[in-house]
Design an enzyme around this catalytic site. Structure first.
Site, short mmCIF file in Angstrom:
data_model
loop_
_atom_site.label_atom_id
_atom_site.label_comp_id
_atom_site.label_asym_id
_atom_site.label_seq_id
_atom_site.Cartn_x
_atom_site.Cartn_y
_atom_site.Cartn_z
N THR A 209 -17.56 -52.63 19.65
CA THR A 209 -16.67 -52.02 20.63
C THR A 209 -15.45 -52.92 20.81
O THR A 209 -15.56 -54.13 20.67
CB THR A 209 -17.44 -51.89 21.96
OG1 THR A 209 -18.46 -50.93 21.76
CG2 THR A 209 -16.57 -51.48 23.12
N GLY A 263 -24.87 -50.35 26.68
CA GLY A 263 -24.17 -49.57 27.70
C GLY A 263 -25.02 -49.16 28.88
O GLY A 263 -24.56 -49.16 30.02
N1 ASP Z 1 -21.09 -50.62 25.23
C1 ASP Z 1 -21.07 -49.71 24.11
C2 ASP Z 1 -21.95 -48.52 24.43
O1 ASP Z 1 -22.97 -48.70 25.02
C3 ASP Z 1 -21.53 -50.33 22.84
C4 ASP Z 1 -20.96 -51.67 22.52
O2 ASP Z 1 -20.31 -52.31 23.34
O3 ASP Z 1 -21.15 -52.11 21.40
O4 ASP Z 1 -21.60 -47.44 24.03
#
Ligand code: ASP
Length: 342
Positions: A209, A263
């Protein structure tokens, strides 16, 4: 005080983070970014791959810095950097987004302006090349904060966005990650140590991300986040990234925050808002507030990290995984990128 040294950045970016650093005092503008947290270890990285990450992160830092240096707005800096990261297949955002269980790509993004507390968010997009731009359009060109799926794409078309063929998001690496995740699902995991759990999570989800927080010369703070979510997600799952207060938050009176990690836990701990709340109500400095907020998610079982920048240019980048792609640039214009814990 001038820009921070690489050692200082590494120190502030450690799991618990000690001593906030300053990006500059004279004109306290600053810019921090992340490209995801996870099991990112030297032993698993080739020199070429590491170089590619460092180059792209530096490029994104410089893009944001260029905007801020000229007196541009914090959101312009955030968007300039995130577009570059979305367009790079290295990160799990835009091109390079992970695949859902159904073999599609569903993108989420959000942005927030600390001066007005205005925010925009989009989730479950399948045909928008740069979700951060649509999140901004939701904020600036609609009375709403969050739009999802086809509705968001209809809004996008009305606002002049082009829809891309969903094939645009295909990358072989992410496709193979989905196949592996599906294989792994067939055999239930044995009792695992924390590291094993983390490695497994990384292999399955491949974090990546992206996020950015900017403090501009007018003293305004903006934050944004963009992601493909988790590999093998289903049922229209949405993580923290497009949720204001969970994955993204900005308030001129406190700080701007962008998160990355599991998340579900970041939503439950309202991590991004928690950093701001700790500063506002408990009077904590950014370093302590950021570490405390991450700890809240960690206690629930969440792994990941966050970047946070306050109105004076102090920043913190705690993470509880073995690495987090991250970087900072202050008024001196020298980008500092770090990947590992040390
Ligand atoms: N936080 C993101 C999600 O849960 C994933 C990530 O940060 O890699 O969609």
């Amino acid at each position: 005080m001038g820009g921070v040294g690489a050692a200082a950045l590494a120190a502030s970016a450690s799991a618990k983070g000690l001593g906030a650093q300053k990006t500059g005092e004279l004109h306290p503008f600053g810019f921090v970014i992340h490209g995801g947290a996870g099991t990112i270890e030297r032993s698993r990285m080739t020199p070429e791959r590491e170089r590619a990450y460092r180059e792209k992160l530096s490029e994104a830092l410089l893009a944001g810095h260029e905007v801020l240096k000229k007196g541009g707005g914090c959101l312009d800096a955030v968007v300039a950097a995130i577009i570059l990261l979305e367009d790079s297949p290295l990160f799990n955002a835009g091109k390079g987004a992970v695949f859902t269980n159904a073999g599609t790509n569903e993108l989420d993004s959000s942005i927030m302006e600390g001066r007005t507390l205005k925010a925009g968010a989009v989730a479950g997009l399948k045909r928008i090349k740069n979700p951060i731009l649509l999140a901004r359009a939701v904020m600036e060109q609609s009375p709403h904060v969050m739009m999802t799926g086809e509705g968001a794409e209809t809004f996008a078309v009305q606002k002049g966005f082009e829809l891309v063929d969903p094939k645009y998001f295909y990358t072989e690496e992410r496709w193979q990650q989905l196949q592996k995740a599906k294989e792994a699902e067939k055999s239930p995991p044995p009792k695992q140590s924390r590291l094993e759990k983390e490695l497994r999570a990384y292999d399955e989800h491949k974090y990546g991300t992206v996020g950015a927080v900017a403090l501009d010369r007018a003293g305004n703070i903006g934050a944004g986040t963009s992601t493909g979510g988790m590999t093998n997600k289903r049922f229209g799952r949405v993580g923290d990234s497009p949720i204001i207060g969970a994955g993204t938050y900005a308030d001129n009176e406190t700080c701007g925050v962008s998160c990355t990690g599991d998340g579900e836990y970041f939503i439950r701990a309202s991590v991004a808002h928690e950093v701001s709340a700790r500063m506002r109500y408990a009077g904590e400095a950014i370093e302590r507030a950021a570490a405390g907020a991450l700890e809240k998610a960690e206690k629930l079982g969440g792994t990941g990290g966050l970047i946070a920048l306050d109105r004076r240019g102090n920043f913190a980048m705690p993470f509880n995984t073995s690495g987090m792609y991250r970087g900072v640039v202050g008024p001196d214009g020298k980008p500092r990128v770090s990947i590992y814990k040390d």
